[in-house]
Design a protein around this motif. Sequence first.
Motif, short mmCIF file in Angstrom:
data_model
loop_
_atom_site.label_atom_id
_atom_site.label_comp_id
_atom_site.label_asym_id
_atom_site.label_seq_id
_atom_site.Cartn_x
_atom_site.Cartn_y
_atom_site.Cartn_z
N ILE A 222 -3.42 -4.48 12.33
CA ILE A 222 -4.77 -4.87 10.42
C ILE A 222 -5.82 -3.62 10.08
CG2 ILE A 222 -6.76 -5.70 9.86
CD1 ILE A 222 -6.70 -7.41 12.48
N TRP A 223 -5.80 -2.38 10.19
CA TRP A 223 -6.12 -0.98 9.52
C TRP A 223 -4.98 -0.43 8.60
CZ3 TRP A 223 -8.76 1.77 13.64
CH2 TRP A 223 -10.12 1.22 14.62
N THR A 224 -3.69 -0.32 9.55
CA THR A 224 -3.09 -0.04 8.14
C THR A 224 -1.84 -1.11 7.55
OG1 THR A 224 -1.29 1.28 10.54
CG2 THR A 224 -0.28 0.74 8.47
N TRP A 225 -1.77 -2.05 7.86
CA TRP A 225 -1.77 -3.46 6.58
C TRP A 225 -2.73 -3.58 6.03
CZ3 TRP A 225 1.91 -7.45 7.13
CH2 TRP A 225 1.82 -8.04 5.83
N ASN A 226 -3.85 -2.38 5.62
CA ASN A 226 -4.45 -2.59 4.69
C ASN A 226 -4.71 -1.65 3.92
OD1 ASN A 226 -5.39 -5.49 4.91
ND2 ASN A 226 -7.30 -4.97 7.02
N GLU A 227 -4.19 -0.71 4.63
CA GLU A 227 -3.93 1.04 3.85
C GLU A 227 -2.96 1.12 2.46
OE1 GLU A 227 -5.55 3.76 3.84
OE2 GLU A 227 -6.86 3.07 6.13
N LEU A 228 -4.33 1.72 1.46
CA LEU A 228 -3.67 1.05 0.47
C LEU A 228 -3.03 2.70 -0.34
CD1 LEU A 228 -3.29 -0.62 -3.08
CD2 LEU A 228 -5.74 -0.09 -2.93
N PHE A 229 -4.21 3.95 -0.08
CA PHE A 229 -4.16 5.48 -1.17
C PHE A 229 -3.47 5.63 -0.93
CE2 PHE A 229 -6.02 9.03 -1.42
CZ PHE A 229 -5.65 9.25 -2.82
N ILE A 230 -3.56 5.90 0.49
CA ILE A 230 -1.65 6.76 0.83
C ILE A 230 -0.69 6.24 0.96
CG2 ILE A 230 -0.66 7.90 3.58
CD1 ILE A 230 -3.39 8.61 4.54
N PRO A 231 -0.49 4.96 0.94
CA PRO A 231 0.60 4.26 0.55
C PRO A 231 1.01 4.70 -0.23
CG PRO A 231 0.11 3.10 2.38
CD PRO A 231 -1.16 4.20 1.32
N MET A 232 0.25 3.91 -1.43
CA MET A 232 0.57 4.25 -2.93
C MET A 232 0.49 5.69 -3.60
SD MET A 232 -2.60 3.32 -5.97
CE MET A 232 -1.83 1.17 -5.87
N VAL A 233 0.80 6.45 -2.46
CA VAL A 233 1.03 8.06 -2.85
C VAL A 233 2.21 7.86 -2.69
CG1 VAL A 233 0.27 10.45 -3.55
CG2 VAL A 233 -1.34 8.96 -3.68
N MET A 234 2.39 7.26 -1.07
CA MET A 234 3.93 8.59 -0.29
C MET A 234 4.73 7.24 -1.18
SD MET A 234 3.13 10.71 1.16
CE MET A 234 1.94 11.61 1.90
N LEU A 235 4.95 6.61 -1.16
CA LEU A 235 5.51 4.90 -1.88
C LEU A 235 5.93 4.15 -3.29
CD1 LEU A 235 4.91 3.04 1.51
CD2 LEU A 235 6.40 4.23 0.99
N VAL A 236 6.70 5.09 -4.04
CA VAL A 236 6.38 5.15 -5.36
C VAL A 236 7.56 3.88 -5.46
CG1 VAL A 236 5.25 7.45 -5.97
CG2 VAL A 236 8.06 6.86 -5.78
N SER A 237 8.37 3.59 -5.46
CA SER A 237 9.69 3.04 -5.19
C SER A 237 9.18 1.74 -5.17
CB SER A 237 11.04 3.62 -4.34
OG SER A 237 10.86 2.95 -3.65
N SER A 238 10.12 0.30 -5.35
CA SER A 238 9.30 -0.86 -5.36
C SER A 238 10.46 -1.33 -3.53
CB SER A 238 9.96 -1.83 -6.63
OG SER A 238 10.95 -1.44 -6.41
N ALA A 239 11.48 -0.43 -3.47
CA ALA A 239 11.37 -1.67 -2.69
C ALA A 239 11.14 -0.42 -1.16
CB ALA A 239 13.40 -0.70 -2.23
N ASN A 240 9.97 -0.09 -1.07
CA ASN A 240 9.30 1.01 -0.05
C ASN A 240 8.18 0.35 -0.13
OD1 ASN A 240 12.02 2.50 0.79
ND2 ASN A 240 11.75 3.82 -0.05
N GLN A 241 7.90 -0.57 -0.80
CA GLN A 241 6.08 -0.66 -0.97
C GLN A 241 5.92 -1.54 -0.06
OE1 GLN A 241 4.95 -2.15 -4.94
NE2 GLN A 241 5.13 -0.06 -5.97
N THR A 242 4.39 -1.86 0.47
CA THR A 242 4.04 -2.55 1.37
C THR A 242 3.15 -4.09 0.13
OG1 THR A 242 2.69 -1.00 0.80
CG2 THR A 242 3.61 -0.14 3.31
N VAL A 243 2.64 -4.28 1.26
CA VAL A 243 1.87 -5.65 0.51
C VAL A 243 0.66 -5.23 -0.46
CG1 VAL A 243 0.53 -7.86 0.78
CG2 VAL A 243 2.77 -7.43 2.21
N PRO A 244 -0.92 -4.47 0.21
CA PRO A 244 -1.10 -3.93 -0.71
C PRO A 244 -0.99 -3.39 -2.16
CG PRO A 244 -1.85 -3.50 1.96
CD PRO A 244 -0.60 -3.71 1.51
#
Length: 293
Positions: A222-244
Amino acid sequence: MTVVDTKPRNTAATASAPRRRRDLSRWLLLAVLAALAVMMLLPFGIVVINAFKTPEEYATDGPLGLPHSLYTGGLSTFWDRVDFGHVLLNSLLISATVAVAAVVLSILNAYALGIGRVRGRAWIVAAFLIANTVPQEGLIYPLYYAAKALNLYDSPWAVIIAFGVIQSAFGTYLFTSVLSSFPRELVEAAEIDGAGRWATLWRVVVPISRPTLLVLFVFFFIWTWNELFIPMVMLVSSANQTVPVALAVVQGEKTMDATMTSASALLGLLPAVAFFLIFQRTLSRGLTVGALK
């Protein structure tokens, strides 16, 4: 001369008074809890109502008005715009991989610290505790340059490795405190039977500690699912983005209306709620076992 009190005593009324007070306190507690539940569920209810409204109904009736019909255009439009099925799969794979990796790392570290009793155990546990207090803003620069150097930037593995280590720091601290009170007799009995440290860990320690490990797995997911800051910086392409990340990117667009915003929030929230409801019994059982220990 002895005076005898011949007045009858109402023992039933005297005994029922404390019972009425207990019943009244229970009803008051129930009313307070019900009010808190309504306050917590009210935002979710507003999101659900607005997710099935047309933009015209939202503009006419406002956010609190009920929809006149079941409008799913906002849901379908958002789904197609961000390719939500693919984004959902990314979040599931990243969260599940991080949860499994963090639990395994927590087991190995806590086994060495809690049962192995390595030297400097208290300082190592304190270091893991301090690591949990470091904000992500202080970690993003070294993580960014490390991902660039290892050619992992814009790859799910950058997020998996980062959160696997971050979550395992908390898991190590918590699980070490659990294993520090683990029955030494079981470990000694396994050693007498010829089991090595590896066999003792996976055949004795892990099965007995399974409820705690399942609770850690649910929390890490659940904690990883809700993370936004690090995935937003690391995953810039739409193919690798997470839900948040997809929610944050799309909700920042000027062309997005309020009903589609509610639809996106509902789609992003439902998987986490479903996962929590599925593993609710696991959480309660793990917390109960921990309390009994």
